[in-house]
Design an enzyme around this catalytic site. Structure first.
Site, PDB file in Angstrom:
ATOM      1  N   SER A  92       0.787  -1.231   0.000  1.00  0.00           N
ATOM      2  CA  SER A  92       0.000   0.000   0.000  1.00  0.00           C
ATOM      3  C   SER A  92       0.821   1.283   0.000  1.00  0.00           C
ATOM      4  O   SER A  92       0.339   2.320  -0.434  1.00  0.00           O
ATOM      5  CB  SER A  92      -0.977   0.019   1.180  1.00  0.00           C
ATOM      6  N   LYS A 144       0.259   4.437   6.758  1.00  0.00           N
ATOM      7  CA  LYS A 144      -0.393   5.249   5.718  1.00  0.00           C
ATOM      8  C   LYS A 144       0.079   6.690   5.813  1.00  0.00           C
ATOM      9  O   LYS A 144       0.643   7.118   6.807  1.00  0.00           O
ATOM     10  CB  LYS A 144      -1.925   5.228   5.876  1.00  0.00           C
TER      11      LYS A 144
END
Length: 167
Positions: free
Chosen positions: A40, A83
């Site tokens: 990710s 993230k």
């Protein structure tokens, strides 16, 4: 003889307890080493990269847009996620996914942040689970430590244009 052995065991246990407390406080309030997994955050952070996540910024409310953070997963409290912060409370963010035709905008509620992976086509993030409570943030990633050829501070997001400003 047994009193001397008893004294040495107690001394060893005392030192062990002291160093355990120091290690706990260091990892809880200063920072920790994190092994990242998954695609990710590619290309910024790849599978099995080791990063250092400092915790002082979180405690001092110094998390900013563009920072990479380690947070507890909103779906699984036993799992951490890595993230990038795209929006802070009050910010307007674009919430459309890569395959969406229409772009919509969402305001980040008070006490929350909007998190997205750098690899937008292969990231489960706030576009899926919505704004993340600030309390789930564990720390801000400040250094990449492994692999050796990429040691140093982290680069700007490849999606820097997606970070919207408060209007």
């Amino acid at each position: 003889m047994s009193a001397r052995l008893y004294s040495k065991v107690l001394g060893f246990l005392g030192y062990t307890l002291q160093y355990s407390c120091i290690a706990h406080c260091t990892f809880e309030y200063v920072g920790e080493f994190v092994v990242c997994s998954g695609p990710s955050m590619e290309p910024t952070i790849t599978n099995h990269d080791v990063v250092f996540s400092e915790r002082l910024s979180r405690h001092l409310y110094r998390i900013e847009k563009g920072d990479i953070v380690i947070a507890k997963s909103p779906f699984d409290p036993n799992m951490n996620i890595c993230k990038r912060v795209i929006g802070l409370e009050g910010d307007k963010v674009c919430t459309s996914g890569p395959s969406d035709t229409f772009k919509t905008h969402t305001f980040v509620p008070r006490g929350h942040v909007w998190l997205e992976g750098d690899n937008l086509q292969n990231s489960t993030d706030s576009r899926s689970y919505g704004p993340v409570p600030y309390g789930l943030i564990r720390g801000r990633v400040c250094l990449k430590l492994w692999p050796p050829h990429s040691v140093g501070t982290l680069t700007e997001s490849p999606n820097a244009g997606r970070i919207l400003r408060t209007e």
